[in-house]
Design a protein around this motif. Structure first.
Motif, short mmCIF file in Angstrom:
data_model
loop_
_atom_site.label_atom_id
_atom_site.label_comp_id
_atom_site.label_asym_id
_atom_site.label_seq_id
_atom_site.Cartn_x
_atom_site.Cartn_y
_atom_site.Cartn_z
N ARG A 1 2.08 -8.13 10.80
CA ARG A 1 2.46 -9.39 10.15
C ARG A 1 2.70 -9.19 8.65
NH1 ARG A 1 -1.05 -12.68 7.75
NH2 ARG A 1 -2.82 -12.04 9.04
N LEU A 2 1.80 -8.48 7.98
CA LEU A 2 1.95 -8.26 6.54
C LEU A 2 3.19 -7.43 6.22
CD1 LEU A 2 -1.77 -7.54 5.54
CD2 LEU A 2 -0.43 -9.57 4.95
N LEU A 3 3.43 -6.39 7.00
CA LEU A 3 4.63 -5.57 6.78
C LEU A 3 5.90 -6.40 6.98
CD1 LEU A 3 3.58 -2.27 8.60
CD2 LEU A 3 4.02 -2.51 6.14
N ALA A 4 5.91 -7.22 8.02
CA ALA A 4 7.08 -8.05 8.29
C ALA A 4 7.31 -9.06 7.16
CB ALA A 4 6.92 -8.77 9.63
N GLN A 5 6.25 -9.68 6.69
CA GLN A 5 6.37 -10.66 5.61
C GLN A 5 6.93 -10.03 4.33
OE1 GLN A 5 2.36 -12.12 5.30
NE2 GLN A 5 2.64 -13.70 6.87
N GLN A 6 6.55 -8.77 4.09
CA GLN A 6 6.99 -8.08 2.87
C GLN A 6 8.23 -7.21 3.08
OE1 GLN A 6 3.66 -6.17 0.84
NE2 GLN A 6 2.24 -7.71 1.63
N LYS A 7 8.76 -7.25 4.33
CA LYS A 7 9.96 -6.48 4.68
C LYS A 7 9.78 -4.99 4.35
CE LYS A 7 13.26 -10.30 4.35
NZ LYS A 7 12.24 -11.36 4.38
N LYS A 8 8.64 -4.45 4.77
CA LYS A 8 8.31 -3.04 4.57
C LYS A 8 8.21 -2.33 5.91
CE LYS A 8 7.81 -3.53 0.09
NZ LYS A 8 8.76 -2.92 -0.88
N THR A 9 8.35 -1.01 5.87
CA THR A 9 8.31 -0.21 7.10
C THR A 9 7.22 0.85 7.02
OG1 THR A 9 10.03 1.24 6.21
CG2 THR A 9 10.73 -0.56 7.66
N LEU A 10 6.82 1.34 8.20
CA LEU A 10 5.69 2.27 8.29
C LEU A 10 6.04 3.46 9.18
CD1 LEU A 10 2.62 2.92 7.90
CD2 LEU A 10 2.22 1.55 9.97
N ALA A 11 5.58 4.64 8.75
CA ALA A 11 5.64 5.86 9.57
C ALA A 11 4.23 6.42 9.69
CB ALA A 11 6.57 6.88 8.93
N GLY B 1 6.60 -7.43 18.20
CA GLY B 1 7.30 -7.46 16.92
C GLY B 1 7.12 -6.21 16.09
N ALA B 2 6.35 -5.25 16.61
CA ALA B 2 6.11 -4.02 15.84
C ALA B 2 7.39 -3.24 15.57
CB ALA B 2 5.10 -3.13 16.57
N SER B 3 8.37 -3.38 16.44
CA SER B 3 9.61 -2.61 16.29
C SER B 3 10.35 -2.96 15.00
CB SER B 3 10.53 -2.84 17.48
OG SER B 3 10.85 -4.22 17.62
N GLU C 1 -0.12 11.79 12.83
CA GLU C 1 -1.46 11.84 13.41
C GLU C 1 -1.79 13.23 13.92
OE1 GLU C 1 -2.70 8.36 15.82
OE2 GLU C 1 -0.58 7.83 15.76
N SER C 2 -3.03 13.62 13.70
CA SER C 2 -3.54 14.84 14.30
C SER C 2 -4.73 14.49 15.18
CB SER C 2 -3.92 15.86 13.22
OG SER C 2 -4.37 17.06 13.81
N CYS C 3 -5.89 14.21 14.57
CA CYS C 3 -7.12 14.01 15.32
C CYS C 3 -7.12 12.75 16.18
CB CYS C 3 -8.31 13.98 14.36
SG CYS C 3 -8.19 12.72 13.07
N THR C 4 -6.29 11.76 15.86
CA THR C 4 -6.24 10.53 16.66
C THR C 4 -5.26 10.63 17.81
OG1 THR C 4 -4.77 9.66 14.96
CG2 THR C 4 -7.06 8.93 14.90
N GLY C 5 -4.48 11.70 17.87
CA GLY C 5 -3.65 11.99 19.04
C GLY C 5 -2.67 10.90 19.43
N GLY C 6 -2.16 10.15 18.49
CA GLY C 6 -1.23 9.07 18.80
C GLY C 6 -1.91 7.72 19.01
N GLY C 7 -3.22 7.68 18.86
CA GLY C 7 -3.96 6.43 19.08
C GLY C 7 -3.58 5.33 18.11
N LEU C 8 -3.29 5.69 16.87
CA LEU C 8 -2.91 4.68 15.88
C LEU C 8 -1.55 4.08 16.23
CD1 LEU C 8 -3.42 3.11 13.33
CD2 LEU C 8 -2.70 5.10 11.99
N ALA C 9 -0.61 4.92 16.64
CA ALA C 9 0.70 4.42 17.07
C ALA C 9 0.55 3.50 18.28
CB ALA C 9 1.63 5.58 17.39
N ASN C 10 -0.36 3.86 19.19
CA ASN C 10 -0.59 3.02 20.37
C ASN C 10 -1.08 1.64 19.97
OD1 ASN C 10 -1.02 2.61 23.31
ND2 ASN C 10 -3.16 2.50 22.70
N HIS C 11 -2.03 1.58 19.02
CA HIS C 11 -2.51 0.28 18.54
C HIS C 11 -1.37 -0.56 17.99
CE1 HIS C 11 -6.77 0.70 19.15
NE2 HIS C 11 -6.86 1.79 18.41
N ILE C 12 -0.55 0.03 17.15
CA ILE C 12 0.51 -0.73 16.48
C ILE C 12 1.55 -1.20 17.48
CG2 ILE C 12 2.42 -0.52 14.83
CD1 ILE C 12 0.55 1.29 13.17
N THR C 13 1.91 -0.34 18.43
CA THR C 13 2.95 -0.74 19.38
C THR C 13 2.43 -1.70 20.45
OG1 THR C 13 2.55 1.31 20.64
CG2 THR C 13 4.35 1.32 19.02
N ASN C 14 1.14 -1.98 20.46
CA ASN C 14 0.61 -3.04 21.31
C ASN C 14 0.95 -4.43 20.78
OD1 ASN C 14 -0.59 -1.46 23.28
ND2 ASN C 14 -2.57 -1.35 22.25
#
Length: 255
Positions: free
Chosen positions: A109-119, A138-140, A122-135
């Motif tokens: 929500r905050l990124l969308a409001q500010q029209k910002k993007t995120l990359a 509107g994450a796309s 990950e190493s130790c989390t093995g893609g877990g952070l990306a999984n959270h965000i893509t749940n």
């Protein structure tokens, strides 16, 4: 199950057991403090409202604590509204969301409001952070992509981490986390990038870097920031808490 419960069971309960007074509930979701610390901060401030009929409950999870405010008398809405204002003044930036909001939903929500993007890198989390965000629906609109670079070779090939940095500091280090974040941001052209590298255990630790050590980096149009944490949990708990800490690091920057 939750939609079925809300659609079928809740109306039945309301019909069979009608409330004699309105019931009002508000949950404030916090991070960065333990349950006892949260309770200690708000208890005295809310004592007078509790005497007037306010209910206060705490729900602790790894890395976060919910403060639940309830009332069911004639002034329920006013009591909860006043209590919420007190808790917000008392806990301030420790509050990341309300009711059913998740950290990842707040970030999207905050990124969308500010029209910002995120990359992500990950190493130790093995893609877990990306999984959270893509749940999050509107994450796309804000999440460009991520790299799961578990090996040193992958860190070098895909993120541009220098071999000499890995040799001098090791994969779990401030220097490598910084280069991972900057590499992910550069590769995808994002406004922000988060990078995580750590030791999930149970093996692999050392006296200088015990199991649970993690470095989280945030890159943007500012000098890259790196935080070192010690998350001494089993692997699943370590990964979940580390992902949450990364989201909180970005949230603080966004607000």
């Amino acid at each position: 199950l939750r939609p079925m419960f809300d659609a079928s069971v809740v109306p039945l309960l309301h019909r069979e057991f009608p409330l004699t007074a309105p019931f009002v509930c508000r949950t404030l979701r916090t991070t960065g403090l333990g349950e006892s610390a949260v309770q200690e901060k708000v208890k005295v401030a809310l004592d007078a409202l509790v005497t007037a009929g306010l209910g206060v409950g705490y729900c602790a999870r790894v890395g976060q604590v919910d403060v639940r405010l309830t009332a069911s008398n004639g002034n329920a809405a006013g009591l909860v509204r006043e209590a919420e204002a007190i808790v917000q003044r008392t806990l301030g930036p420790q509050i990341y969301g309300f009711d059913d909001e998740t950290p990842e939903a707040v970030i999207v929500r905050l990124l969308a409001q500010q029209k910002k993007t995120l990359a992500l890198a990950e190493s130790c989390t093995g893609g877990g952070l990306a999984n959270h965000i893509t749940n999050v629906s509107g994450a796309s609109a804000v999440f460009l992509g991520g790299f799961v670079t578990y090996s040193n070779a992958a860190k070098e090939k895909f993120l541009g981490v220098r071999a000499e940095t890995l040799a001098a500091h090791g994969a779990v280090s401030e220097a490598v986390a910084r280069e991972m974040a900057e590499g992910a941001r550069r590769q995808l052209g994002a406004d922000f990038a988060l990078a995580l590298t750590g030791i999930a255990g149970p093996g692999g630790g050392s006296p200088e870097k015990p199991v649970g050590t993690v470095f989280i980096a945030l890159a943007g149009d500012f000098e890259t920031v790196v935080e070192r944490r010690l998350n001494a949990y089993e692997r699943t708990g370590f990964k979940g808490l580390t992902a949450q800490q990364a989201l909180e690091m970005l949230r603080v920057r966004l607000v």
